[in-house]
Design an enzyme around this catalytic site. Sequence first.
Site, PDB file in Angstrom:
ATOM      1  N   SER A  24       0.816  -1.224   0.000  1.00 28.77           N
ATOM      2  CA  SER A  24       0.000   0.000   0.000  1.00 28.77           C
ATOM      3  C   SER A  24       0.845   1.267   0.000  1.00 28.77           C
ATOM      4  O   SER A  24       0.424   2.299  -0.534  1.00 28.77           O
ATOM      5  CB  SER A  24      -0.932   0.014   1.214  1.00 28.77           C
ATOM      6  OG  SER A  24      -0.192  -0.083   2.422  1.00 28.77           O
ATOM      7  N   ASP A 197      -0.188   7.670   9.874  1.00 28.14           N
ATOM      8  CA  ASP A 197      -1.015   6.893  10.811  1.00 28.14           C
ATOM      9  C   ASP A 197      -0.187   5.933  11.644  1.00 28.14           C
ATOM     10  O   ASP A 197      -0.725   5.031  12.274  1.00 28.14           O
ATOM     11  CB  ASP A 197      -2.100   6.126  10.046  1.00 28.14           C
ATOM     12  CG  ASP A 197      -1.512   5.206   8.972  1.00 28.14           C
ATOM     13  OD1 ASP A 197      -0.264   5.079   8.893  1.00 28.14           O
ATOM     14  OD2 ASP A 197      -2.295   4.613   8.198  1.00 28.14           O
ATOM     15  N   HIS A 200       1.820   4.196   7.414  1.00 27.82           N
ATOM     16  CA  HIS A 200       1.952   4.751   6.066  1.00 27.82           C
ATOM     17  C   HIS A 200       2.625   6.118   6.102  1.00 27.82           C
ATOM     18  O   HIS A 200       2.640   6.786   7.136  1.00 27.82           O
ATOM     19  CB  HIS A 200       0.572   4.850   5.397  1.00 27.82           C
ATOM     20  CG  HIS A 200      -0.113   3.539   5.255  1.00 27.82           C
ATOM     21  ND1 HIS A 200      -1.011   3.073   6.201  1.00 27.82           N
ATOM     22  CD2 HIS A 200      -0.025   2.583   4.301  1.00 27.82           C
ATOM     23  CE1 HIS A 200      -1.459   1.879   5.826  1.00 27.82           C
ATOM     24  NE2 HIS A 200      -0.866   1.556   4.680  1.00 27.82           N
TER      25      HIS A 200
END
Length: 249
Positions: A24, A197, A200
Site C-alpha cells: 500500500s 497513521d 503509512h
Amino acid sequence: MAASEAGSRGWPLLWPRLLLLGDSITEFSFQENGWGASLAHRLARKCDVVNRGLSGYNTRWAKIVLPRLVCKDSNAKNTIAVTIFFGANDCALKDVNPKQHVPLEEYTSNLRSMVQYLKSVDIGEDKIILVTPPPLHEAAWEKECIAKGDKLNRRNSITGEYAKACVKVAEDCGTSIIDLWTLMQKNNQDFSHYLSDGLHLSREGNNFLASQLWSLLEKKASALPVHLPYWRDVDHLNPESTFQGNPHD
C-alpha cells in the site's frame, strides 16, 4: 496533426519506464504529494513511472504475481529501474495477524527470488532498488488498530528485523538499498512526522523517500532524452518531418 497520426507515420516511441513494486505504501504513492507522483513529475517526457503497488500484499503473494507484472519483453529491456518495497505487511505479528505475516526467513527468500526473477527477464541488479519498511510508530498505529476493533498487530523492533534482512539481501544480490527504517530514526530522532497513521507515509515521509530515490535515479535520468520536440521547435510548415526520425539517432 493529431499525435496518433504522427505516431502512425513515424517511428513508434518506446518510452523508458521506472517500475514501482510494493504494497500500500507504493499503491498510495500516486496520491497528492506522494513519492511516486514526485518521481513522475521529475521524469515527465523522459520516462513513464508505472505503479504496481498492491495494498495489503506481502512478499509471498508478490512473488507469485510478479511474472504477471513483469515479463521478458521490450519493456523489461527498456526499464531504467525497479523498486521492490515490501515488508510492512510481512512483519505483522503472527498471533494477531497471521494472514499477512510472513516468517523472517521466508521474507528473505522471497526477496531473493524476486531479484533473481527480474534478472532472468533482463533487469539487472544495477537497476533494482530494494526499500526497507519504514519504522512503525506503535502508539499511532495502535489507535488505528483499535478503531477497527483489533489489537496492535505490529512492533517497531520486529519491523527492524525485517529491515535488516532486506539490507542483507541487497548486499548479497548487489542491488541498491534504501534503508528507511534506519534513515528515519537516525540519531534517535522523532520519526513520527514521517508517518500519517504510524505505518503509512505522511507528506514529509513521501518527500523523504522521493529524495532518497532521486539521489539514485538522477544520474540515470540525466542520460534520458526528452521525448518529442518543444512546441516552439516544431516545424509548422512541415510538422510531419519534425516527428520523423530514426529511433537509433
